[in-house]
Each structure stands twice: as C-alpha cells, then as structure tokens.
Design an enzyme around this catalytic site. Structure first.
Site, PDB file in Angstrom:
ATOM      1  N   LYS A 197      -6.071  -0.363   6.421  1.00  0.00           N
ATOM      2  CA  LYS A 197      -7.181  -1.291   6.593  1.00  0.00           C
ATOM      3  C   LYS A 197      -8.428  -0.537   7.045  1.00  0.00           C
ATOM      4  O   LYS A 197      -8.349   0.458   7.762  1.00  0.00           O
ATOM      5  CB  LYS A 197      -6.838  -2.357   7.647  1.00  0.00           C
ATOM      6  CG  LYS A 197      -5.667  -3.263   7.270  1.00  0.00           C
ATOM      7  CD  LYS A 197      -5.974  -4.112   6.054  1.00  0.00           C
ATOM      8  CE  LYS A 197      -4.811  -5.034   5.736  1.00  0.00           C
ATOM      9  NZ  LYS A 197      -5.043  -5.817   4.490  1.00  0.00           N
ATOM     10  N   ASP A 224       0.827  -1.212   0.000  1.00  0.00           N
ATOM     11  CA  ASP A 224       0.000   0.000   0.000  1.00  0.00           C
ATOM     12  C   ASP A 224       0.856   1.253   0.000  1.00  0.00           C
ATOM     13  O   ASP A 224       0.591   2.196  -0.767  1.00  0.00           O
ATOM     14  CB  ASP A 224      -0.910   0.023   1.228  1.00  0.00           C
ATOM     15  CG  ASP A 224      -2.046  -0.983   1.116  1.00  0.00           C
ATOM     16  OD1 ASP A 224      -2.247  -1.537   0.026  1.00  0.00           O
ATOM     17  OD2 ASP A 224      -2.725  -1.219   2.140  1.00  0.00           O
ATOM     18  N   ASP A 261       0.303  -0.509   5.765  1.00  0.00           N
ATOM     19  CA  ASP A 261      -0.877  -1.181   5.218  1.00  0.00           C
ATOM     20  C   ASP A 261      -2.117  -0.483   5.760  1.00  0.00           C
ATOM     21  O   ASP A 261      -2.282  -0.360   6.980  1.00  0.00           O
ATOM     22  CB  ASP A 261      -0.872  -2.661   5.623  1.00  0.00           C
ATOM     23  CG  ASP A 261      -1.665  -3.524   4.652  1.00  0.00           C
ATOM     24  OD1 ASP A 261      -1.634  -3.247   3.450  1.00  0.00           O
ATOM     25  OD2 ASP A 261      -2.313  -4.480   5.112  1.00  0.00           O
TER      26      ASP A 261
END
Length: 343
Positions: free
Chosen positions: A260, A245, A258
């Site tokens: 989420k 990411d 990352d």
C-alpha cells in the site's frame, strides 16, 4: 512543687499554660470535702428556652448520602445515560455460516520447494469469471455508513480544493503511481534472494516511486522465497475472486502480502481500515484454490510513503487472520443479500 496546667483560647487557638504552685500540704480529703461549685446554667429558665432548644435539635445538618443525592438528581434531571467503554464497543454480528479459512482436504504444505519463478495467474474475465465479484468490489459496496460519510467528505473537500478535473487527474495519478510502485517491488523481489539484492543501487526507478521504494527498503530485506506475484485467487464455494499482490516469506513466515502507498502515516493496523479484511479474503481464496498446493495462515500489510520516511509493516498472525476472515464472511453475506434484493 505542684504544676498545674490550664487551657487558654487565644484567637480561636487553644494554648496550654502551666502554673507552678508551692504546696506545703496537700490532702485528698480536702478536695473531696470542698463545697461543690455552683453551675451558672442551673438557674436558667428551661421552660422559657425549651422551644428554642427543640428547634435547634430538630434541624438536620445533612443526612444525605451519595445514593440519595443520585436519586434526587435523577428525579430533577432524569436518569444518567452511561456511555459504553472502549473495550465494550458495539459487537459485530458473526457470519451465518462459518466457512473454513483453511482447506481441510488440502495437506498443509509449507515446506514445498520454493525455487524458480513466482506463480502469476492473470485475471481473465472471459473464462466464466464475468459474474464473479471481486474482493475490492464487495468491500466497496458494503461500507458502513460512517465509512461512506468520511469518504464522501474527503472527496468533497478534494474537489473543492482541486476542482472536478483536478480531482480526476489526482485519482489517475494515484492509480498510475500504484501500478509503477507494484512493478518496482516486483522487479526487486524477482531479482534474487534478499542477500543478493542491493536496494541502494536502484536509481533507475521513476521519480514518482523513488520515495516509496526508499521507504520500504528495510522491509524488502526481510522478504524472500516468493511464491506468487500479482496472481489471481478464486474461492469457488463462496463465489468471489481477487488478485493477491504477493505470497512470500516475511522473516521466515509465509504470508499473503499487500503493498500500500500512503501520503499520511499509518503506524497502527487500525489505520489501514479494510485492508486486513482484504488480505484475509485473499488468503481464504488461495487456500481453497486448486491452483495453489499450499496453505497460508498469516498476512502482512506494507505501507510505503512517498517522502521516503520508513514504511510500516503490519503483521497479521494466524489468530488475527481468522478474526478478519469472520468479518469478511459477514461483508460477503451483506453483499449477497444486496444482490438478492436488487434482483
């Protein structure tokens, strides 16, 4: 004046009493020469009551100890099976081959100039990558039996509530919201330095991601020096790839990040399930990918909430990353063994 004390039992309670006597003459010799008191028990027929005395004296009130009680319980109910303590849970097996997390041949360059647009290497399956499995696929196919059970139970519950078509639409909406969210984060990170960003003036975001962006606004303020966004990383030696990411500095530390989204709070790292393994896999691939001239030792998992409540940033130190890297190598070995058995 002589004071004598005697003990009187009243209703089972011992009460001392004092008696004053007027003594004009007291002689020790008189006490010594006084006649010996006759005991009422001297005339008891000991032969007659000998059997009773023996029976009373032979009775053992309790000679049992904790050890004898435990032995008696084990004899009646069987041995006690002691549960494992939390700290000594089931040990994970280590990888058969411990591949290095960092590229020993690559100079650890964390001071490379961090200017210009972030790197973005698109995933192109047509360039010899069709047979290379992704990190997501490997993790999905090596779930533990417990993970599979809870995942299937959640899916059945959602289908029972929404129906088959409703669940499909729900999954599509989650995927669409995820893409919109990542795009919104990318727009913020490429709009300038953290000091120049004004996250409060971003009403143009779609309503579906407005809450998510509000949720992580305080975290984005600490993210800067972005080096890569939505960029493919590949580990040629271990034969896997993934799309990271973001690679940027969080509070000055270079991390694989990352993003989420979640409908439920995830305040602890353990609530993120396999996400730390995923981040470690991305970082290990990046460190061994010739397209990246630097090494990353740390990770970050950012959880955003749709209702706008403050998101959570779970930091993965270099020590934690090494532990999750070992777990990733085990999962990768399991995946390779599965492919070999199917072949």
């Amino acid at each position: 004046m002589l004071v004598l004390k005697r003990v009187v039992s009243v209703g089972g309670i011992i009460v001392p009493q004092c008696t004053s006597l007027s003594v004009s003459c007291f002689s020790a010799s008189h006490c010594l020469n006084s006649p010996k008191r006759h005991s009422p028990y001297s005339s008891v027929d000991s032969e007659r009551y000998s059997s009773l005395v023996k029976s009373v004296m032979s009775v053992r009130v309790s000679s049992q100890t904790p050890e004898t009680l435990q032995a008696e319980d084990e004899h009646i109910y069987g041995p006690v099976v002691k549960a494992q303590t939390t700290s000594s849970g089931p040990k994970m097996r280590g990888p058969k081959t411990l591949h290095p997390f960092l590229n020993c041949e690559e100079t650890l360059n964390l001071e490379e100039p961090e200017s210009g647009q972030p790197v973005r290497i698109a995933l192109n399956r047509g360039q010899g990558r069709s047979s290379v499995p992704s990190v997501t696929r490997i993790l999905q196919q090596t779930l533990s039996p417990d993970q599979i059970f809870y995942l299937e139970r959640w899916k059945k519950r959602m289908i029972a509530e929404l129906g088959e078509e409703g669940f499909k639409q729900y999954s599509l909406n989650l995927f669409r919201q995820g893409k919109l969210f990542h795009s919104a984060v990318e727009e913020v990170l490429t709009s300038g330095t953290p000091q120049n960003r004004n996250l409060s003036e971003t009403p143009e975001y779609p309503p579906d991601v407005q809450g998510y962006m509000e949720s992580i606004s305080h975290i984005l303020e600490d993210v800067g020096a972005v080096r890569a966004i939505e960029s493919t990383v590949q580990h040629n030696a271990l034969n896997y790839l993934g799309v990271a990411d973001c690679v940027a500095r969080y509070r000055g530390v270079l991390c694989v990040i990352d993003w989420k989204t979640s409908e439920k709070p995830k305040p602890f790292l353990r609530n993120t399930y396999d996400n730390p393994i995923q981040v470690a896999a991305y970082a290990g691939a990046l460190n061994n990918d010739a397209n990246y001239k630097y090494q990353v030792e740390n990770g970050l998992i950012v959880v955003a909430y749709k209702d706008g409540s403050p998101g959570h940033a779970h930091k993965l130190s270099s020590e934690l990353m090494l532990e999750y890297w070992k777990t990733w190598l085990v999962r990768l070995e399991e995946f390779t063994e599965q492919r070999s058995s199917h072949a």
